[in-house]
Enzyme design. Sequence first.
Site, short mmCIF file in Angstrom:
data_model
loop_
_atom_site.label_atom_id
_atom_site.label_comp_id
_atom_site.label_asym_id
_atom_site.label_seq_id
_atom_site.Cartn_x
_atom_site.Cartn_y
_atom_site.Cartn_z
N GLU A 243 58.44 -43.58 4.37
CA GLU A 243 58.52 -43.79 5.95
C GLU A 243 59.31 -44.73 5.55
OE1 GLU A 243 54.73 -43.49 7.95
OE2 GLU A 243 54.13 -41.41 7.31
N GLU A 292 55.52 -37.71 19.18
CA GLU A 292 53.60 -36.83 18.81
C GLU A 292 53.09 -37.67 19.98
OE1 GLU A 292 53.49 -36.03 14.75
OE2 GLU A 292 54.22 -37.90 14.24
N LYS A 295 49.32 -38.41 19.20
CA LYS A 295 48.58 -39.13 18.94
C LYS A 295 47.84 -40.54 19.68
CE LYS A 295 51.24 -39.10 14.60
NZ LYS A 295 52.54 -40.55 13.85
N GLU A 300 52.25 -45.38 18.66
CA GLU A 300 51.73 -44.09 17.41
C GLU A 300 52.83 -42.87 18.82
OE1 GLU A 300 51.39 -43.98 14.54
OE2 GLU A 300 50.81 -46.09 15.00
#
Length: 331
Positions: A243, A292, A295, A300
């Site tokens: 990541e 997303e 999250k 996030e």
Amino acid sequence: MAMLKLKSTSPRINDVHGSATSWPANDLQPTPNRISHEAQKGACYGRLGKNLLPAEEVVELYIQNNFQRMRLYDPNLAALQALSGSDIELMLGVPNDVANNVNLSDSLAQFLLPAMKNINNTISAAGLDNQIKVSASINPGVLGISYPPSKGSFPTEARTFLDPITSFLVENRAPLLVNIHPYLIYRDMTQDTSLDHALFTANEVMVQDGQLEYRNLFYSMVDAVYSALEEAGGGSLEIVVSESGWPSAGGTGATLDNARIYNTNLIQHVKGGTSKRPGKAIEIYVFTMFDENNKSPELEKHWGLFLPNKQPKYPLLCRIPSTTQIVFPID
């Protein structure tokens, strides 16, 4: 979490990473020691959001943007079926429902190595041990010392847990997965970390470490882990950056422009290796393909390269031929 490296052109699996897994999408076997100046570029496919695209459209978006690898955090059947025949290499997570990387304080951590061995034994029994490798992912925060990079080391309490895993990886010639996020260092140490150091845009040497010079934080973080591995008997291991990314909103320095600069420069800089290990492209997975919105906290939600409707949040350099070298400065 455990990880597997699999091939999407056939039902066989090519490489299992102990905290994550991946599977190469072409007919070449993974060759960790090969010299290459071509970036081994992938993107993480997180699915914690609303209005998710059909998996077939996601795979097509990877192909259109020249992402040769995908990190999938769980064995989602629709995504696996969509990848069939796509030539996209898959890093497939075997989730533990706790975290995407090794957390030494978690009570489940003691079961990671036995689980890795069980998976590896199953793979060996199937005659695939030369194709599939089991590994685990960590964060650089596990280091006891990270500066300068040449002094990187794991603390004694971490060595007790990590040394057997390191030996397992060495024995099975598997890479170690590491999540490298300079943004988090910048956010938490803004007074001591300049933005250009974190974004690959510094023109001068930021860290002089003996004979080695560092102009960006990413190289420093990767090489500190390499130094720790050498001290722990894992000098032969390759690091796969499982990541790395930059958020576009939700925190200090989290802007669209900074996200564009970081991810663009990341894709370019991994082609030449680090200061400690130059001349070999680094396999990376940009975090992450889509925002997303399920999250939390707010930060996030905003790490995606794309909105859920496939609209890019900024121009993507990965569409440009690999011979083109571009560095976006800070305006």
